[in-house]
Write a protein that holds these residues in place. Structure first.
Motif, short mmCIF file in Angstrom:
data_model
loop_
_atom_site.label_atom_id
_atom_site.label_comp_id
_atom_site.label_asym_id
_atom_site.label_seq_id
_atom_site.Cartn_x
_atom_site.Cartn_y
_atom_site.Cartn_z
N THR A 119 35.69 34.17 -35.41
CA THR A 119 34.31 34.67 -35.49
C THR A 119 34.32 36.17 -35.77
OG1 THR A 119 34.18 34.98 -33.09
CG2 THR A 119 33.45 32.86 -33.97
N TYR A 153 28.13 33.13 -31.63
CA TYR A 153 29.22 33.71 -32.39
C TYR A 153 29.02 33.38 -33.86
CZ TYR A 153 31.60 34.45 -27.95
OH TYR A 153 31.92 34.87 -26.70
N ALA A 161 33.17 39.24 -26.97
CA ALA A 161 33.24 38.98 -28.41
C ALA A 161 34.57 38.39 -28.81
CB ALA A 161 32.98 40.26 -29.19
N TRP A 196 38.68 28.72 -28.13
CA TRP A 196 37.60 29.40 -27.43
C TRP A 196 37.90 29.47 -25.94
CZ3 TRP A 196 35.20 26.72 -23.55
CH2 TRP A 196 35.29 25.33 -23.57
N CYS A 203 29.28 38.70 -32.22
CA CYS A 203 28.82 37.99 -31.03
C CYS A 203 27.54 38.66 -30.52
CB CYS A 203 29.91 38.04 -29.95
SG CYS A 203 29.43 37.30 -28.36
N CYS A 215 27.48 41.53 -27.82
CA CYS A 215 28.38 41.23 -26.70
C CYS A 215 29.36 42.39 -26.51
CB CYS A 215 29.20 39.98 -27.00
SG CYS A 215 28.22 38.49 -27.26
N THR A 265 24.88 32.50 -25.74
CA THR A 265 25.80 33.43 -26.39
C THR A 265 26.21 32.83 -27.73
OG1 THR A 265 26.55 34.19 -24.24
CG2 THR A 265 27.96 34.71 -26.12
#
Length: 197
Positions: A52, A127, A46, A138, A55, A41, A125
């Motif tokens: 996290t 993570y 990200a 998030w 990504c 990402c 997507t």
């Protein structure tokens, strides 16, 4: 044969060798599954999920099917792993921002943990959750235009089996599913908390 003749001969055959190599590479690229790769990402995407460490997105997949064998997340090999196990899902999120919490779902025998975000036909997507982190904020990683982002439809949690801790019981698949249904994976949006379906 003189060295200059060998060199000249090699130069004459170089385009044919290079062309053959490029053709072979093209055939290999065409024969490889389109969804076998993931991409990192951007730094902006990200940073959308707290807690996290990495990504990735899969440009070839927009659905995280559980009924395929192997599962979609293992077909594409998120973070170069193909042994992800489904841990839970929070449906009907329908929000652009919120919090995630897996503290009552996570088991001590879980190794790596991954959150997979889905929205419409956007690429899945994923993570990779930092070790020891069980919750965070998030924001939607799916840009539309003009700094607007698409609502998340659901977030799934996957894990890789890790080392079993001392005195830890490994849950049976049925009891793991019951844990998830009991609300182990919570995603909240604003004041409303959504539990696993």
């Amino acid at each position: 044969m003189k060295v200059t003749q060998i060199f000249a001969s090699a130069l004459k055959s170089a385009p044919a060798i290079a062309g053959s190599s490029m053709l072979a590479a093209g055939v290999f690229a065409l024969s490889a599954p389109a969804n076998a790769l993931t991409n990192p990402c951007s730094a902006t995407i990200a940073s959308k999920v707290q807690g996290t460490s990495a990504c990735e997105f899969s440009p070839g997949e927009s659905q995280d099917f559980l009924n395929s064998n192997p599962m979609t997340v293992n077909q594409v090999g998120f973070f170069s792993f193909t042994d992800w196990v489904f841990g839970g899902k929070s449906d009907n999120v329908n929000a652009k921002t919120g919090t995630w919490n897996i503290s009552s779902l996570i088991q001590s025998n879980w190794g790596d943990v991954m959150l997979v975000f889905k929205a419409g036909n956007d690429p899945l997507t994923a993570y990779l959750v930092k070790d020891g982190v069980t919750s965070g904020k998030w924001d939607s990683p799916f840009p539309i235009q003009n700094n607007n982002f698409r609502d998340i439809s659901h977030i799934s949690v996957y894990y890789r089996p890790g080392e079993e801790g001392p005195g830890t019981e490994v849950p049976e698949p049925g009891s793991l599913a019951a844990l998830a249904i009991a609300g182990g994976f919570i995603v909240s949006r604003g004041r409303k908390a959504l539990k696993n379906a």
